[in-house]
Scaffold this motif. Structure first.
Motif, PDB file in Angstrom:
ATOM      1  N   ILE A   1      -5.426   6.482  -0.429  1.00  0.00           N
ATOM      2  CA  ILE A   1      -4.816   5.182  -0.168  1.00  0.00           C
ATOM      3  C   ILE A   1      -4.956   4.311  -1.400  1.00  0.00           C
ATOM      4  O   ILE A   1      -6.057   4.159  -1.945  1.00  0.00           O
ATOM      5  CB  ILE A   1      -5.493   4.471   1.020  1.00  0.00           C
ATOM      6  N   ASP A   2      -3.866   3.717  -1.843  1.00  0.00           N
ATOM      7  CA  ASP A   2      -3.882   2.682  -2.871  1.00  0.00           C
ATOM      8  C   ASP A   2      -3.340   1.397  -2.266  1.00  0.00           C
ATOM      9  O   ASP A   2      -2.225   1.385  -1.724  1.00  0.00           O
ATOM     10  CB  ASP A   2      -3.027   3.080  -4.078  1.00  0.00           C
ATOM     11  N   ILE A   3      -4.115   0.324  -2.351  1.00  0.00           N
ATOM     12  CA  ILE A   3      -3.725  -0.979  -1.808  1.00  0.00           C
ATOM     13  C   ILE A   3      -3.722  -1.984  -2.952  1.00  0.00           C
ATOM     14  O   ILE A   3      -4.676  -2.035  -3.749  1.00  0.00           O
ATOM     15  CB  ILE A   3      -4.710  -1.439  -0.712  1.00  0.00           C
TER      16      ILE A   3
ATOM     17  N   TRP B   1       0.836  -1.197   0.000  1.00  0.00           N
ATOM     18  CA  TRP B   1       0.000   0.000   0.000  1.00  0.00           C
ATOM     19  C   TRP B   1       0.865   1.239   0.000  1.00  0.00           C
ATOM     20  O   TRP B   1       2.028   1.220   0.407  1.00  0.00           O
ATOM     21  CB  TRP B   1      -0.944  -0.007   1.196  1.00  0.00           C
TER      22      TRP B   1
END
Length: 244
Positions: free
Chosen positions: A166-168, A156
């Protein structure tokens, strides 16, 4: 001009007033914690009751695999509530949430986690926790975790051009060849829709031949925090200097 004795009396009165105020605050805090503890206890009991009722009512009426999946989802919810309770219903570290979810089903050597410190508000933890559970359940049944040597990587980041977002990324490898299903089950529909419904985010699932891939995106926080003690706490404590 006040005498030394008068000043001493005024200081004593001020100290007594401060001590009384501190006692009242401590009592209020203790009552608040007691109420939260009681609420959490009742929620866990309710989940246990629902589980028992489901077993008694549906055991002979539905497919065993369907009932098992339902029970697994209840247990996943109970784990998330337990983690949030231990965190005082404040921010929950994302790494802890993912580790607990995966370690409940597989050995820690089967997965790796990589990303900076990330705090989740309770609503985010509940939504993301259930999505991670569904991805893990799918990997156990069909994907990388269904084989002896399969592996899951979760990473992430905070995209540089989207402050506080947020990028997961969930990536599976070492499992059986992946074929996109003709019909989405409830679990994968939850993966694809839960974040949009709960958090105005979005999810993308890719059925790559070498292993399933999923990207989960949460937009910057916009709404007021759910609890007074959450205010001013950053999602990214290591980057923005917020609480951890």
């Amino acid at each position: 001009m006040p005498t030394v004795t008068q000043l001493a009396d005024e200081l004593r009165i001020a100290n007594e007033a401060l001590a009384t105020a501190n006692r009242k605050l401590a009592d209020a805090d203790a009552r608040h914690k007691t109420m939260i503890g009681e609420l959490n206890h009742r929620v866990r009991n309710m989940l246990a009751v629902v589980s028992a009722v489901a077993n008694q009512t549906l055991a002979k009426a539905v497919d065993e695999n369907v009932l098992d999946a339902f029970q697994d989802r209840l247990q996943a919810m109970a784990r998330i509530y337990k983690l949030l309770t231990e965190a005082g219903w404040s921010h929950l570290p994302f790494q802890e949430l993912v580790r607990e979810t995966l370690a409940a089903n597989v050995d820690p050597s089967r997965f790796s986690l990589d990303g900076p410190p990330l705090n989740l508000a309770p609503r985010e933890a509940l939504a993301l926790g259930m999505v991670i559970h569904e991805l893990a359940a799918n990997a156990l049944k069909h994907g990388a975790l269904s084989t002896a040597n399969g592996h899951v990587e979760v990473c992430w980041e905070n995209p540089a051009d989207r402050a506080d977002a947020i990028d997961i990324r969930w990536a599976e490898s070492g499992g059986p060849p992946v074929v996109e299903p003709q019909h989405r089950g409830f679990g994968m529909l939850m993966v694809e829709r839960q974040l949009a419904y709960e958090l105005q985010g979005h999810s993308t699932v890719t059925y790559a031949h070498g292993g399933l891939r999923a990207t989960l995106h949460l937009p910057p926080q916009q709404a007021p925090q759910e609890h007074e003690h959450e205010r001013g706490t950053s999602r990214w404590p290591g980057r923005h200097g917020g609480g951890g």
